[in-house]
Design a protein around this motif. Sequence first.
Motif, PDB file in Angstrom:
ATOM      1  N   VAL A  84     -58.208   8.043 -72.551  1.00  0.00           N
ATOM      2  CA  VAL A  84     -59.146   8.132 -71.425  1.00  0.00           C
ATOM      3  C   VAL A  84     -60.410   7.330 -71.745  1.00  0.00           C
ATOM      4  N   PHE A  87     -59.715   3.605 -71.495  1.00  0.00           N
ATOM      5  CA  PHE A  87     -59.664   3.129 -70.104  1.00  0.00           C
ATOM      6  C   PHE A  87     -61.069   3.010 -69.518  1.00  0.00           C
ATOM      7  N   ALA A  88     -61.946   3.937 -69.891  1.00  0.00           N
ATOM      8  CA  ALA A  88     -63.323   3.863 -69.402  1.00  0.00           C
ATOM      9  C   ALA A  88     -64.018   2.643 -69.989  1.00  0.00           C
ATOM     10  N   HIS A  91     -62.903  -0.624 -68.572  1.00  0.00           N
ATOM     11  CA  HIS A  91     -63.011  -0.707 -67.101  1.00  0.00           C
ATOM     12  C   HIS A  91     -61.642  -0.934 -66.480  1.00  0.00           C
ATOM     13  N   PHE A  93     -59.611   0.189 -64.302  1.00  0.00           N
ATOM     14  CA  PHE A  93     -59.202   0.827 -63.046  1.00  0.00           C
ATOM     15  C   PHE A  93     -60.037   0.262 -61.905  1.00  0.00           C
ATOM     16  N   THR A  99     -54.327   5.485 -61.694  1.00  0.00           N
ATOM     17  CA  THR A  99     -54.886   5.576 -63.045  1.00  0.00           C
ATOM     18  C   THR A  99     -54.408   6.782 -63.855  1.00  0.00           C
ATOM     19  N   ILE A 103     -52.481   6.422 -67.378  1.00  0.00           N
ATOM     20  CA  ILE A 103     -53.002   6.993 -68.628  1.00  0.00           C
ATOM     21  C   ILE A 103     -51.947   7.902 -69.275  1.00  0.00           C
ATOM     22  N   LYS A 137     -57.075  -5.553 -67.690  1.00  0.00           N
ATOM     23  CA  LYS A 137     -57.938  -4.595 -68.373  1.00  0.00           C
ATOM     24  C   LYS A 137     -57.155  -3.361 -68.826  1.00  0.00           C
ATOM     25  N   ILE A 138     -56.056  -3.074 -68.163  1.00  0.00           N
ATOM     26  CA  ILE A 138     -55.209  -1.969 -68.631  1.00  0.00           C
ATOM     27  C   ILE A 138     -54.585  -2.343 -69.985  1.00  0.00           C
TER      28      ILE A 138
END
Lengths: 147, 267, 692
Positions: A84, A87-88, A91, A93, A99, A103, A137-138
Amino acid sequence: MRVRFALNGEPVELDVRADETLLTVLRRDAGILSARESCGIGVCGACTVLVDGRPTSACLLLAPLADGAEVATAEGLGPDHPVVRAFAEAHAFQCGFCTPGMIVAATALLAESPSPSDAQIRHALAGNLCRCGSYVKILEAVRRAAA
Amino acid sequence: MRAAPEWLAPSSLEEALALLAERGDEALPLAGGTFLAALLNQRLIEPACLLSLARIAALGGIEGGEELRLGAMARHRDVELSPLVREGWPAVARAFGVVASPRVRNQATVGGVLADADYASDPPAMLCALGARAVARSAAGVREIPVEELITGYYETSLRPDELIVEVRVPRADRAVYRKFRTRSHEDRPCVAVAAARRGAETRVVVGAVAGRPQHFPELCRDGDAAEIGRRYADAIEPIADVRGSAAYRKRVIAVEVRRALEELAT
Amino acid sequence: MSRESILLGRVRYSQDRELPGMLHARVLRSPYPHARIVRVDASAVPARAVALTPDDVRGLGVYGCQIQDQTVLALDRALHAGDPVAAVAAATPDEAEDALALIEVEYEELPAVSDLEEALAGSVLVHERIRISDNDAAYFGIRPEQGTNVCHRFRILHGDFEVGLEQADVVIEETFRTPAAQHAPMEPHACLARWEGGRLELWTGTHTPFNVRSDLARVFGLAEEDVRVVVPPMGGSFGAKTFVHLEALTAALARKAGRPVRCVLPRSEEWVTNNRHPALLTVKIGATADGTLVAKRVDSWIDTGAYADCGPGVAQKIGYSAVGPYRIPHVHVESRCVYTNRPPNGAFRGFGATQAAWASERAMDLLADRLGLDPLELRLRNVLRDGDVFCTGETVRDVHFAECLERAAAAIDWGQGRSGKGLCVLLKGMQTPSRAQIAVEAADGGGYTIRCATAELGQGSRRALTLVASELLGAPLSEISFPDPDTDIVPYDTRATSSRSTYMMGNALEEAVRELRKDGRRGVGEFRNSGGLDPDTGQGVASSHWHQGAAAAEVRVDEETGLVEVVRLHAAVYAGRVVNPPGAELQNEGSMIMGLGSALFEAVSFADGQVVNANLSDYQIPSIADIPDGLTHDLLTKPGAEVHGLGETALPPVPAAIGNALGSLGIQTTELPLMPETVLAAIDRRDGGGVR
C-alpha cells in the motif's frame, strides 16, 4: 444456505443462494466495498480477493465454494502495509477503482516471489486491468514494494 | 422469484457418482466453477441443482511416472507450477500457465477445462497433441477416452450424463511445444493455437481455437517439411471467423504457426 | 478522497451510493436496430416491482445536450439495438432482472440505417425532424440538414481551395476510417435518484452536472433549482459519463416508485449506451515540389448513432483538427454529423482529434513519401509557429508544435534511420467559449473549502486545484477540503471536459482567493474564455489555447502474420506550467496506453446492427503486459506559462504515429485498428497482392 469463512481474520456466517458469487455476498452482506464488479466474467481483476492466500476473482467464485476458506480483501490491509505504501509513493493509481484489486494481486505475487523481475510482474498483473493506464507507475510500485 | 439451485457437495467419489446416476438430468457437476459462474452471472443457465466436487479429496493430486496423472480437481496453477510437470512435461505446464490470469488458474481445474470443451481454451489442444486420455467414471464403471475423442464440438463432449472425469493421463513425449497466437491484447484468447509433440518417429500437430474442437490430422504429418505440413493444415481446416480474425486470415496464420511449431519442435 | 481511502478501497463511487428504501433498476432494451413499438405490456410484473413503460413517460420532455432528440424511453420507435423500451425497479437487481422477463413487447421491425453510407443514401430517416437544443448548442450554431440524416454540418472556408490546388505540384487524396470504440471505464455508468418534496436529487457520475441539471429540469418540467446533482468520484469515464445517459430513466423510475432508485449499468450495456464516433475522412492535400503546403480539403462524416449527444460538437472539432497544426493558405472543410440506427456515440477522450489525426497525419506521410521528403522535415516546414494564422483565421500564440515534434523524433533516434519509425503531431482545441466559476470559503473551524463543479474521474484535476489553492492561500494541503460537486452549492461551470478544468478553474481560483481576502468568508471567481466559430465559414476563435503534442513510434512487424510490436513509443506534450508532476505523468502515460489500444486492436464490432463484442473478453483493452518497455514521454514546460490540461493530448497522436511507422516499411494502412489482419492485407498490397 449458510456459508462460514474467515474474512480478513474474522469469522463470518452468511446466508447465500447456491448460484451467488462471493463478490455479491461480500458487497451485499459483509460490508466489503474494495472488491468491485466491473467485467463480471473474471477478466478485469477489480474484484480480486485472496482465498486461502491465492488471488481469486470473487465474481467467478460461487459463494458456497468459499465455505471454510480464509478470505482476504484490501480492507484487511493497513495504510502501512508495504505494498500500500509503495503504491502511494509511486502514485500508482488514478480513479482508484481497480487499485484495491491490483494491490491484493501484488501482495500475492510478492508473497510467492519476493523479488520478481519486470516480466514476472507483468505476467502476474496482466489480468488486472486499469483503464486509466497507470501501468508504468504500478510497475514502479511493485518494484518498490519488492525492494 | 427464481428458485435457488440445490447445492450438493458429496465428500466421496462414490457418493458423487451415485448422485449423478440418480439425478443426472438436473444435477450439473461443478469443479472450479469459473465457467459455470460466468454462465450463471449472465443467466445463461438456470440449473436445478449444482453438484460440487470440491470436497472430494481423491480427485486432486498430480503424480508422475511413465505417464503424468493429473487429478480432475488439480488446479491450472498447480499444474503450471508443479516441478514434476515442468520437468517431465514442460509443454503441459506452459499450456496451463498461459490460460487467462493467475486468478482464473487458481480456480479452474483440469477436469473442468476438458468437460467445458471451450474451443478457445489452451490445454485441450496440448493434451490432444500429447495423446492424453481422460479417465471417466460412472456408477457403472470406468473408461478411458482419448482427449481428441472426448471433445466433439463447441462445448460438447462424449461424456455420458452419469460420467465424471476423474483423472487425465498424459504420456511422455520427446519434445512438445505450445504456441499461442494472439491478435489483440496479451490477455486475449488465442486466434490460433498450435500444439505439437514428437515421440520417436511420430509427430502430432493439433490446432486449437479455430474450430469447435481441436483440429488433428495424423495423415498430414507423415511426410513433408514443416512448411508443407503447415500448408496442408491450412487447407484441411475450415476455421471460424470472430473478433480475433476472419476465417481467411486464420488459414494464413495456421500455415505459418504450424510451420513454426514444427521448426521449434526440431530444435 | 484521500490517498489512503483510494488505496484501501474505501472510496464510494456512484455505484456504491445508497439510500434507505432504495430499489434497483434494470432496463429492457430493443433487440432490433429499428422497430416500431406496437405494444408494451408490463401487467405480469408483480406489484412489489415497479415497471416503467413508454406510456409513463410520454408526457415528459425531450432532452439532448445539442439536439433535442431523446425521450426517457423509446416511445413509438426503437432507434437502435439496445434502445431502452421499458425499465423495472425492484428490491434487488436480481428481482428486477426477473421482472424484466415478464414484460412483453411487440415490435414491428423497420428497415435500419446501419452505417454512414446507408445514412447518406437517406432512404430511411432516423429522426423525422431535427430540433436544436438551447442547452449546450447555444455555444455554436448547429446546421441540421432537415429531411436527411445529417444533424450538423460544419464548414471551414479559408482562402480558395481550388485556386490553391492549381499551385500544387503534388496532390494526395485518400480516405481513412476509424471504428467505434468503447470507453470501458472500470466503473460502469451508475446513478441514484430520489424525489424529495417535489425536488429531484441525483447522485451520478458525470462530467457535466449543470448540463444534467438543465436537461432533467426540462424533462420533468421543473425549475433548474429544483434539480440537485451531486457527483461522487467516478471510477473512470474518458468521456463516457458526459451528458445524460441513465439519469432521466432512473429519475422517472424513482418518481413512479415513490422511492429512491439506483441504476448500475451491467457491463454489456455500456456498449449500447455510449461509444466513440466511427469516422470516415477523405483528405485531399496539395504541396509544391519543395514541400510547402498550399491547399487542403477535408470531407468528414461521423456516425453519431441514433441520438446526437455531443456529436455536432465532435464534428466541429474534427473539422479544424483534421486541418492539423499547419499553415495552409487554402482550406475547405466539410464536416458532418450523421444519424444511424446504431447505439449513440459521444465524447471520447480526444473528442474527435484521434479520428482527425489518423486521417490528417497519415495523409502527411503519404505526401512526404510522394515528395521524397523526410516526414519530419515536411512537418517542420509547415507547422504553425507563433504569430501564424490558422485556417480559422485566428493567430496562434504560445505554440510549440515544432518543439514537440523534434523532441518526439529525437526520443526514437529519428536521425539514425527512419525504417520502422513514424511521427504524428497533434493540435486539439479546448472548449471555447466556456465559463468556469469556483468558490473558496473560510471554514468555521479553520481551513478552507473549495466549491466547484469539477468532477473527479481519475484525472487528478481536484488534486491539481487543491495544490494551486494551497499555494494561493498559503495554507497547507491538509487545511483545504474539496467536497464532491453539488449543484445546490457549487457555482456554475460549463463542464469538466476537453482538458479544461485545471486551466479554467485554476484561473478562476485566483480571483476567488482575491475575493475571499476582501470578504473574509467567501470568494467567488469566474473565468471565461471567449470565442467560437462560425459554422458556415469556420472563421473565429476555435480555442482560447491549444493542447499540443506529438508522438513517435518504432515498430517491428511479423510480416508473415501482420502482428505489430510497438518497440518504442514516445509522446512529447506541451504542458506550460505543471502543477502536479505525478498527475501530469499519469495523464500522459494513461493517454498513450489508451492510444495503443485504439491503434492496435480496439473496435466495437457489429453484426445485423447488434454489438457482437459487448464484454471485456471479446472487447480487449490494454493490459500491463501490452505496454512497450520503451514507453516514454516528455512534458515540455515553460516558466510562468499558463497551465495546460493534459488529459487527452497524448492519446490522439499515437495511432497515426504507429500507422506512419508501418508506412515507413511500405505498409500503407488507412483503417484503424491495425489488427494483424489489416496489416497483412497492406503487406500483400505492397508485395503485389498475392495471397500466400
